[in-house]
Design a protein around this motif. Structure first.
Motif, PDB file in Angstrom:
ATOM      1  N   UNK A 248     -41.068 -38.338  21.282  1.00 12.85           N
ATOM      2  CA  UNK A 248     -40.688 -37.100  20.598  1.00 12.85           C
ATOM      3  C   UNK A 248     -40.269 -36.053  21.631  1.00 12.85           C
ATOM      4  N   UNK A 249     -39.341 -35.162  21.235  1.00 11.32           N
ATOM      5  CA  UNK A 249     -38.588 -35.215  19.984  1.00 11.32           C
ATOM      6  C   UNK A 249     -37.531 -36.316  20.031  1.00 11.32           C
ATOM      7  N   UNK A 250     -36.881 -36.592  18.895  1.00 16.88           N
ATOM      8  CA  UNK A 250     -35.797 -37.577  18.888  1.00 16.88           C
ATOM      9  C   UNK A 250     -34.596 -37.044  19.648  1.00 16.88           C
ATOM     10  N   UNK A 251     -34.365 -35.748  19.548  1.00 14.76           N
ATOM     11  CA  UNK A 251     -33.248 -35.115  20.236  1.00 14.76           C
ATOM     12  C   UNK A 251     -33.683 -33.740  20.719  1.00 14.76           C
ATOM     13  N   UNK A 252     -33.153 -33.330  21.865  1.00 18.64           N
ATOM     14  CA  UNK A 252     -33.517 -32.053  22.464  1.00 18.64           C
ATOM     15  C   UNK A 252     -32.262 -31.463  23.110  1.00 18.64           C
ATOM     16  N   UNK A 253     -31.991 -30.225  22.744  1.00 13.80           N
ATOM     17  CA  UNK A 253     -30.834 -29.543  23.320  1.00 13.80           C
ATOM     18  C   UNK A 253     -31.338 -28.361  24.150  1.00 13.80           C
ATOM     19  N   UNK A 254     -30.959 -28.312  25.419  1.00 14.48           N
ATOM     20  CA  UNK A 254     -31.410 -27.264  26.331  1.00 14.48           C
ATOM     21  C   UNK A 254     -30.213 -26.555  26.948  1.00 14.48           C
ATOM     22  N   UNK A 255     -30.445 -25.324  27.351  1.00 10.10           N
ATOM     23  CA  UNK A 255     -29.461 -24.640  28.172  1.00 10.10           C
ATOM     24  C   UNK A 255     -29.733 -24.991  29.630  1.00 10.10           C
ATOM     25  N   UNK A 256     -28.705 -25.000  30.440  1.00 13.41           N
ATOM     26  CA  UNK A 256     -28.871 -25.271  31.859  1.00 13.41           C
ATOM     27  C   UNK A 256     -29.929 -24.332  32.432  1.00 13.41           C
ATOM     28  N   UNK A 257     -30.906 -24.907  33.159  1.00 14.42           N
ATOM     29  CA  UNK A 257     -31.966 -24.116  33.750  1.00 14.42           C
ATOM     30  C   UNK A 257     -33.192 -23.939  32.883  1.00 14.42           C
ATOM     31  N   UNK A 258     -33.126 -24.376  31.614  1.00 22.59           N
ATOM     32  CA  UNK A 258     -34.244 -24.215  30.674  1.00 22.59           C
ATOM     33  C   UNK A 258     -35.154 -25.444  30.749  1.00 22.59           C
ATOM     34  N   UNK A 259     -36.307 -25.295  31.356  1.00 25.03           N
ATOM     35  CA  UNK A 259     -37.233 -26.413  31.553  1.00 25.03           C
ATOM     36  C   UNK A 259     -37.902 -26.829  30.252  1.00 25.03           C
ATOM     37  N   UNK A 260     -38.257 -28.120  30.135  1.00 24.53           N
ATOM     38  CA  UNK A 260     -38.928 -28.626  28.944  1.00 24.53           C
ATOM     39  C   UNK A 260     -39.609 -29.953  29.259  1.00 24.53           C
ATOM     40  N   UNK A 261     -40.247 -30.536  28.250  1.00 18.63           N
ATOM     41  CA  UNK A 261     -40.947 -31.817  28.415  1.00 18.63           C
ATOM     42  C   UNK A 261     -40.639 -32.751  27.267  1.00 18.63           C
TER      43      UNK A 261
END
Lengths: 114, 113
Positions: A7-20
């Protein structure tokens, strides 16, 4: 039966936006937790293998961690070239002790916008 | 690049036909596995070969068969093709033993019409 859920099935981030990204698993005896990156139309590219709870591994902007029931793939300050599907898999060994089978999750499709 | 090479890269077959896919493992690797990946899914284990013998098999019918040759290259054969066999077929190679990394080739895209 071994199960791997991402999870998640899909993830959209902006350049520089950290996530897991998350990978949870149920397995009778873990013989390795594997992370792969897959670009469209290509084969999976090996990233990391983790074997025991508490273990961490890093490669460029990626860091993988492992607990007894899940693994996380942390992406720090991502770039558009990090866009891909990230696959998690658990390894199972046969009686001879060989890593003979990987059970994969469905993957997380990561899109990083410039 | 992993050094695992597969051929052909794309092919189209008719339902009921037979297909052979080929794989050359990475230099030094003695174990070859095959996986099937349908669109939007993770790869599914078909079988593994070590010392030219099947070393484990997933939930696939007997019309999926394979071979490993003395140079560790491998073939995947699928008989009586069905529409649902349309998928990306991935070959993976490794050294036999626990903890060894499994490396994948770029795959063969099979379309059954």
């Amino acid at each position: 039966e071994d199960q791997v859920t991402q999870s998640p099935e899909a993830l959209r981030l902006q350049e520089g936006e950290s996530s897991s990204l998350n990978c949870s698993y149920t397995v009778s005896g873990l013989r390795g937790l594997f992370w792969y990156r897959q670009d469209p139309g290509k084969g999976p590219e090996f990233l990391f293998t983790l074997y025991s709870a508490g273990e961490e591994k890093e490669k460029e902007r990626l860091k993988a961690t492992l607990t007894k029931k899940e693994s996380f793939l942390h992406i720090t300050a991502p770039k558009p070239e990090d866009s891909a599907t990230y696959l998690c898999a658990v390894g199972e060994t046969n009686s001879g002790g060989s890593n003979y089978k990987l059970t994969f999750g469905k993957g997380t499709l990561l899109t990083v916008n410039p | 690049e992993t050094g695992v090479t597969q051929s052909p890269t794309h092919l189209i077959k008719t339902r009921g036909q037979q297909v052979t896919l080929r794989c050359s493992s990475q230099s030094g690797h003695n174990t070859v596995s095959w996986y099937q990946q349908a669109l939007g899914q993770g790869p599914q284990f078909i079988f593994q070969y070590y010392r030219e013998e099947e070393n484990g098999r997933g939930n696939f019918p007997p019309r999926f068969s394979g071979l490993q040759f003395p140079n560790y290259s491998s073939e995947l054969n699928v008989n009586a093709l069905e529409l649902d066999d349309s998928a990306l077929y991935l070959c993976a190679s490794s050294l036999y033993g626990s903890g060894n990394t499994i490396y994948f080739g770029e795959g063969s895209w099979l379309t059954v019409v």
